[in-house]
Write a protein that holds these residues in place. Structure first.
Motif, PDB file in Angstrom:
ATOM      1  N   VAL A  35       0.869  -1.185   0.000  1.00 36.19           N
ATOM      2  CA  VAL A  35       0.000   0.000   0.000  1.00 36.19           C
ATOM      3  C   VAL A  35       0.900   1.228   0.000  1.00 36.19           C
ATOM      4  CG1 VAL A  35      -1.795   1.241   1.265  1.00 36.19           C
ATOM      5  CG2 VAL A  35      -1.694  -1.261   1.391  1.00 36.19           C
ATOM      6  N   THR A  36       0.658   2.117  -0.952  1.00 38.85           N
ATOM      7  CA  THR A  36       1.459   3.339  -1.002  1.00 38.85           C
ATOM      8  C   THR A  36       0.532   4.534  -0.810  1.00 38.85           C
ATOM      9  OG1 THR A  36       2.737   2.213  -2.672  1.00 38.85           O
ATOM     10  CG2 THR A  36       3.254   4.522  -2.333  1.00 38.85           C
ATOM     11  N   VAL A  37       0.880   5.420   0.132  1.00 40.86           N
ATOM     12  CA  VAL A  37       0.101   6.655   0.332  1.00 40.86           C
ATOM     13  C   VAL A  37       1.056   7.814   0.103  1.00 40.86           C
ATOM     14  CG1 VAL A  37      -1.242   8.008   1.971  1.00 40.86           C
ATOM     15  CG2 VAL A  37      -1.379   5.505   2.035  1.00 40.86           C
ATOM     16  N   SER A  38       0.823   8.538  -0.989  1.00 43.67           N
ATOM     17  CA  SER A  38       1.741   9.662  -1.231  1.00 43.67           C
ATOM     18  C   SER A  38       0.959  10.965  -1.252  1.00 43.67           C
ATOM     19  CB  SER A  38       2.514   9.453  -2.525  1.00 43.67           C
ATOM     20  OG  SER A  38       1.654   8.987  -3.521  1.00 43.67           O
ATOM     21  N   ASP A  39       1.593  11.988  -0.699  1.00 46.50           N
ATOM     22  CA  ASP A  39       0.918  13.297  -0.673  1.00 46.50           C
ATOM     23  C   ASP A  39       1.831  14.352  -1.248  1.00 46.50           C
ATOM     24  OD1 ASP A  39       2.539  14.643   1.440  1.00 46.50           O
ATOM     25  OD2 ASP A  39       1.768  13.006   2.701  1.00 46.50           O
ATOM     26  N   THR A  40       1.229  15.498  -1.559  1.00 47.93           N
ATOM     27  CA  THR A  40       2.014  16.600  -2.114  1.00 47.93           C
ATOM     28  C   THR A  40       2.174  17.675  -1.047  1.00 47.93           C
ATOM     29  OG1 THR A  40      -0.018  17.596  -2.919  1.00 47.93           O
ATOM     30  CG2 THR A  40       1.177  16.197  -4.465  1.00 47.93           C
ATOM     31  N   GLY A  41       2.229  17.221   0.227  1.00 46.80           N
ATOM     32  CA  GLY A  41       2.214  18.159   1.349  1.00 46.80           C
ATOM     33  C   GLY A  41       3.547  18.771   1.708  1.00 46.80           C
ATOM     34  N   ILE A  42       3.662  19.089   2.993  1.00 46.73           N
ATOM     35  CA  ILE A  42       4.826  19.871   3.430  1.00 46.73           C
ATOM     36  C   ILE A  42       6.115  19.026   3.512  1.00 46.73           C
ATOM     37  CG2 ILE A  42       3.488  21.593   4.702  1.00 46.73           C
ATOM     38  CD1 ILE A  42       4.001  19.996   7.243  1.00 46.73           C
ATOM     39  N   GLY A  43       5.973  17.710   3.538  1.00 45.83           N
ATOM     40  CA  GLY A  43       7.157  16.849   3.534  1.00 45.83           C
ATOM     41  C   GLY A  43       8.002  16.945   4.808  1.00 45.83           C
ATOM     42  N   MET A  44       9.088  16.202   4.799  1.00 47.88           N
ATOM     43  CA  MET A  44       9.980  16.190   5.985  1.00 47.88           C
ATOM     44  C   MET A  44      11.415  16.145   5.501  1.00 47.88           C
ATOM     45  SD  MET A  44       8.079  13.157   8.018  1.00 47.88           S
ATOM     46  CE  MET A  44       7.236  12.464   6.644  1.00 47.88           C
ATOM     47  N   ASP A  45      12.346  16.632   6.337  1.00 52.90           N
ATOM     48  CA  ASP A  45      13.750  16.484   5.925  1.00 52.90           C
ATOM     49  C   ASP A  45      14.297  15.141   6.401  1.00 52.90           C
ATOM     50  OD1 ASP A  45      14.120  16.899   8.573  1.00 52.90           O
ATOM     51  OD2 ASP A  45      14.847  18.960   8.375  1.00 52.90           O
ATOM     52  N   ARG A  46      15.436  14.771   5.810  1.00 44.35           N
ATOM     53  CA  ARG A  46      16.020  13.434   6.040  1.00 44.35           C
ATOM     54  C   ARG A  46      16.226  13.123   7.521  1.00 44.35           C
ATOM     55  NH1 ARG A  46      17.726   9.791   2.990  1.00 44.35           N
ATOM     56  NH2 ARG A  46      17.097  11.009   1.190  1.00 44.35           N
ATOM     57  N   GLU A  47      16.703  14.132   8.226  1.00 40.19           N
ATOM     58  CA  GLU A  47      17.052  13.940   9.644  1.00 40.19           C
ATOM     59  C   GLU A  47      15.831  13.483  10.463  1.00 40.19           C
ATOM     60  OE1 GLU A  47      17.891  17.006  13.168  1.00 40.19           O
ATOM     61  OE2 GLU A  47      18.545  17.640  11.173  1.00 40.19           O
ATOM     62  N   ASN A  48      14.666  14.035  10.107  1.00 36.39           N
ATOM     63  CA  ASN A  48      13.461  13.693  10.863  1.00 36.39           C
ATOM     64  C   ASN A  48      12.861  12.357  10.460  1.00 36.39           C
ATOM     65  OD1 ASN A  48      12.955  15.860  12.715  1.00 36.39           O
ATOM     66  ND2 ASN A  48      12.811  17.143  10.884  1.00 36.39           N
ATOM     67  N   LEU A  49      13.161  11.938   9.215  1.00 31.81           N
ATOM     68  CA  LEU A  49      12.555  10.704   8.708  1.00 31.81           C
ATOM     69  C   LEU A  49      12.831   9.508   9.615  1.00 31.81           C
ATOM     70  CD1 LEU A  49      12.993  10.623   4.842  1.00 31.81           C
ATOM     71  CD2 LEU A  49      10.973  11.075   6.205  1.00 31.81           C
ATOM     72  N   GLU A  50      14.041   9.526  10.204  1.00 32.63           N
ATOM     73  CA  GLU A  50      14.415   8.364  11.027  1.00 32.63           C
ATOM     74  C   GLU A  50      13.672   8.343  12.356  1.00 32.63           C
ATOM     75  OE1 GLU A  50      18.593   8.882  11.323  1.00 32.63           O
ATOM     76  OE2 GLU A  50      18.792   8.719   9.144  1.00 32.63           O
ATOM     77  N   LYS A  51      13.133   9.534  12.734  1.00 37.20           N
ATOM     78  CA  LYS A  51      12.586   9.603  14.096  1.00 37.20           C
ATOM     79  C   LYS A  51      11.072   9.596  14.179  1.00 37.20           C
ATOM     80  CE  LYS A  51      16.518  12.308  15.604  1.00 37.20           C
ATOM     81  NZ  LYS A  51      16.901  13.688  15.799  1.00 37.20           N
ATOM     82  N   ILE A  52      10.408   9.773  13.044  1.00 34.46           N
ATOM     83  CA  ILE A  52       8.955   9.968  13.139  1.00 34.46           C
ATOM     84  C   ILE A  52       8.200   8.776  13.708  1.00 34.46           C
ATOM     85  CG2 ILE A  52       8.676  11.774  11.394  1.00 34.46           C
ATOM     86  CD1 ILE A  52       7.990   9.549   9.400  1.00 34.46           C
ATOM     87  N   PHE A  53       8.851   7.586  13.704  1.00 35.41           N
ATOM     88  CA  PHE A  53       8.149   6.418  14.251  1.00 35.41           C
ATOM     89  C   PHE A  53       8.360   6.286  15.763  1.00 35.41           C
ATOM     90  CE2 PHE A  53       8.737   5.383   9.755  1.00 35.41           C
ATOM     91  CZ  PHE A  53       7.421   5.127   9.398  1.00 35.41           C
ATOM     92  N   GLU A  54       9.186   7.192  16.319  1.00 33.74           N
ATOM     93  CA  GLU A  54       9.398   7.146  17.772  1.00 33.74           C
ATOM     94  C   GLU A  54       8.198   7.749  18.481  1.00 33.74           C
ATOM     95  OE1 GLU A  54      13.050   9.097  18.748  1.00 33.74           O
ATOM     96  OE2 GLU A  54      14.184   7.791  17.383  1.00 33.74           O
ATOM     97  N   ARG A  55       7.986   7.296  19.715  1.00 29.63           N
ATOM     98  CA  ARG A  55       6.831   7.794  20.477  1.00 29.63           C
ATOM     99  C   ARG A  55       6.976   9.279  20.797  1.00 29.63           C
ATOM    100  NH1 ARG A  55       6.307   2.767  24.550  1.00 29.63           N
ATOM    101  NH2 ARG A  55       5.920   1.282  22.894  1.00 29.63           N
ATOM    102  N   PHE A  56       5.892   9.978  20.687  1.00 26.20           N
ATOM    103  CA  PHE A  56       5.796  11.407  21.009  1.00 26.20           C
ATOM    104  C   PHE A  56       6.645  12.289  20.101  1.00 26.20           C
ATOM    105  CE2 PHE A  56       4.776   9.519  25.227  1.00 26.20           C
ATOM    106  CZ  PHE A  56       3.484  10.018  25.337  1.00 26.20           C
ATOM    107  N   TYR A  57       7.178  11.682  19.031  1.00 29.32           N
ATOM    108  CA  TYR A  57       8.020  12.519  18.174  1.00 29.32           C
ATOM    109  C   TYR A  57       7.160  13.309  17.195  1.00 29.32           C
ATOM    110  CZ  TYR A  57      11.874  14.299  15.545  1.00 29.32           C
ATOM    111  OH  TYR A  57      12.755  15.179  14.957  1.00 29.32           O
ATOM    112  N   ARG A  58       7.302  14.623  17.306  1.00 30.32           N
ATOM    113  CA  ARG A  58       6.621  15.498  16.353  1.00 30.32           C
ATOM    114  C   ARG A  58       7.653  16.442  15.789  1.00 30.32           C
ATOM    115  NH1 ARG A  58       2.095  17.327  20.341  1.00 30.32           N
ATOM    116  NH2 ARG A  58       3.979  17.182  21.572  1.00 30.32           N
TER     117      ARG A  58
END
Ligand code: ADP
Length: 475
Positions: free
Chosen positions: A397-420
């Motif tokens: 399943v692929t969900v792609s958006d044309t939104g605000i996106g994220m930088d590389r540094e944050n990509l690794e952390k978004i699955f951590e708890r309470f990480y925003r």
């Protein structure tokens, strides 16, 4: 400190004991071998002398036998010297002559020995006395034709044999304990050196507690057994440290997350109690309070879910799930959400339905989370596309958006708890940062994987791979 239970003591003890047994056994072996071959040597010399003497024609019955016949024979057959002896006995064992100066030195074999010798076999006998040096005797029968007419008795002193054996005994007595002592000292030292890493590990371990889990043992690079042990121990510490840090961070984040709505609740309630007279105003405040309470319940529910997931307490209700159908329903929900915000939502399904084994509710919750994030973080005018592909192993399943996106540094952390990433980015819609942690748990628990590709300002793509066989494939 010397402890009888210490490994150092035991290694040294067993090492020394083993070597002592080996040296002791070989010492006894050398001693016995030498003793046997020296005695054999003496016996051979005696036999040669007796045969030689017997070879001389002796007419023992004659009256005029020369007085020093025995001495002469002894000389001839190398038995001269006062410690050796050569004697001739008559048929009945009576002495005829002997090579020794004094008559009491004449060896007198027992009648039993003479009887045995009379049967034709030479008899050996060892004689030892208090004053006398030990003597080895050979009683050899003399024949006159087929008849025995006397005996030649030859004797050699065993003194030199005993001297050699005594010397060897002394050498062994000194030569074994001394190296053993040296081995004990060497073993003690070597055991100390070999066990030094263990002592270092024990010392470091004693000083490690939950407050200083960042300590590491030195020596992990060594290529020996201890190096491996230290490496594993350090890895365990690393693991523990991460877990402890996460638990602490989790507790801090959770209380922080709950404190904000609580403060708002408290403030509004106080204002209402003190100043508000108007029922309309009161109702508005109560509604706002309800929102905060809802928000808190959500956080608490999510936290509870994650806590339970960690200890494996959440059962999965597995069944065959038609992913294509589910995505169609989610697409409709997403479209409603998107319409409110001016975000278009699209769906792309494969011709054939994709069926996987999964917990339907959890998978739905997980994909909806990703879709609503896509809508949440995409400004009006953008779009979110949902796509399903069938693969040999299951579905993607692929969900792609044309939104605000994220930088590389944050990509690794978004699955951590309470990480925003930034609380302002979601235009006030940002949650507590638990959504993606739950998504990751659900995907992992189903034996799938999730990855994300994103670029700041350009949008994001979440790719979820789900195996057709479901969670059991992993176990
Ligand atoms: P939240 O409830 O805050 O959305 P999540 O765990 O769902 O928490 O997401 C963590 C963070 O990842 C969010 O705060 C957000 O900044 C970022 N994020 C998640 N999905 C997207 C997306 N589609 N586009 C941009 N950022 C995203």
């Amino acid at each position: 400190m010397l402890s009888l239970h210490s490994v150092r003591f035991r290694i040294t003890f067993w090492f020394v004991l083993t070597v002592a047994l080996i040296l002791g056994a070989s010492g006894i072996f050398w001693y016995l071998s030498l003793s046997r071959s020296l005695h054999a040597e003496v016996d051979e010399r005696l036999l040669a002398a007796a045969r030689g003497a017997a070879g001389v024609r002796l007419e023992l019955g004659r009256e005029d036998l020369p007085l020093d016949l025995c001495r002469e024979l002894a000389q001839r057959f190398e038995l001269a010297g006062k410690k050796n002896v050569l004697a001739l006995l008559g048929r009945d064992g009576e002495p005829i002559c002997h090579s020794r100066p004094s008559p009491q030195d004449i060896p007198s074999p027992s009648s039993q020995i003479l009887q045995q010798a009379a049967l034709g076999t030479p008899q050996y006998v060892s004689v030892s006395g208090q004053q006398r040096a030990p003597l080895r005797l050979l009683v050899y029968p003399l024949y006159d034709g087929a008849r025995i007419n006397g005996y030649v008795v030859v004797g050699a002193s065993l003194e030199w044999v005993e001297r050699i054996l005594d010397r060897l005994w002394t050498i062994l007595l000194i030569g074994i304990p001394l190296p053993l002592l040296a081995l004990a000292l060497g073993g003690w030292f070597l055991a100390d050196r070999a066990l030094a890493p263990v002592a270092a590990i024990a010392r470091t371990m004693e000083s490690i507690n939950t407050e200083n889990l960042s300590q590491r043992l030195p020596g992990a690079d060594e290529k020996n057994e201890f190096g491996r042990l230290i490496k594993n121990f350090n890895a365990m510490l690393e693991h523990l440290e991460t877990s402890f840090r996460r638990v602490r961070q989790f507790a801090a984040d959770a209380s922080h997350e709950l404190r904000t709505p609580l403060t708002v609740l408290r403030g509004e309630t106080e204002v209402a109690l003190r100043w508000t007279k108007n029922p309309e105003e009161l109702r508005r405040i109560l509604e706002s309070n309800l929102e905060e309470v809802d928000r808190m319940s959500h956080i608490v529910e999510d936290l509870l879910l994650l806590a339970k997931s960690e200890v494996g307490e959440i059962p999965f209700d597995l069944k065959q799930v038609n992913l294509s159908e589910m995505l169609e329903e989610l697409y409709l929900q997403g479209r409603v959400l998107g319409e409110n915000k001016g975000v278009a939502v699209g769906l792309n399904l494969p011709p054939d339905p994709v069926i996987i084994a999964a917990d339907e509710l959890r998978i739905r919750q997980m994909i909806l989370n990703i879709i609503s994030n896509g809508i949440k973080y995409t400004p009006s005018g953008g779009r979110v596309d949902i796509r399903l592909e069938a693969t040999d192993a299951g579905g993607v399943v692929t969900v792609s958006d044309t939104g605000i996106g994220m930088d590389r540094e944050n990509l690794e952390k978004i699955f951590e708890r309470f990480y925003r990433i930034d609380k302002g980015r979601g235009h006030g819609e940002s949650g507590a940062g638990l959504g993606l942690s739950i998504v990751k748990w659900i995907v992992d628990a189903h034996g799938g994987s999730i990855d994300v590709d994103s670029e700041q300002g350009k949008g994001s793509t979440f790719r979820i791979t789900l195996p057709a066989a479901g969670p059991q494939q992993q176990s």
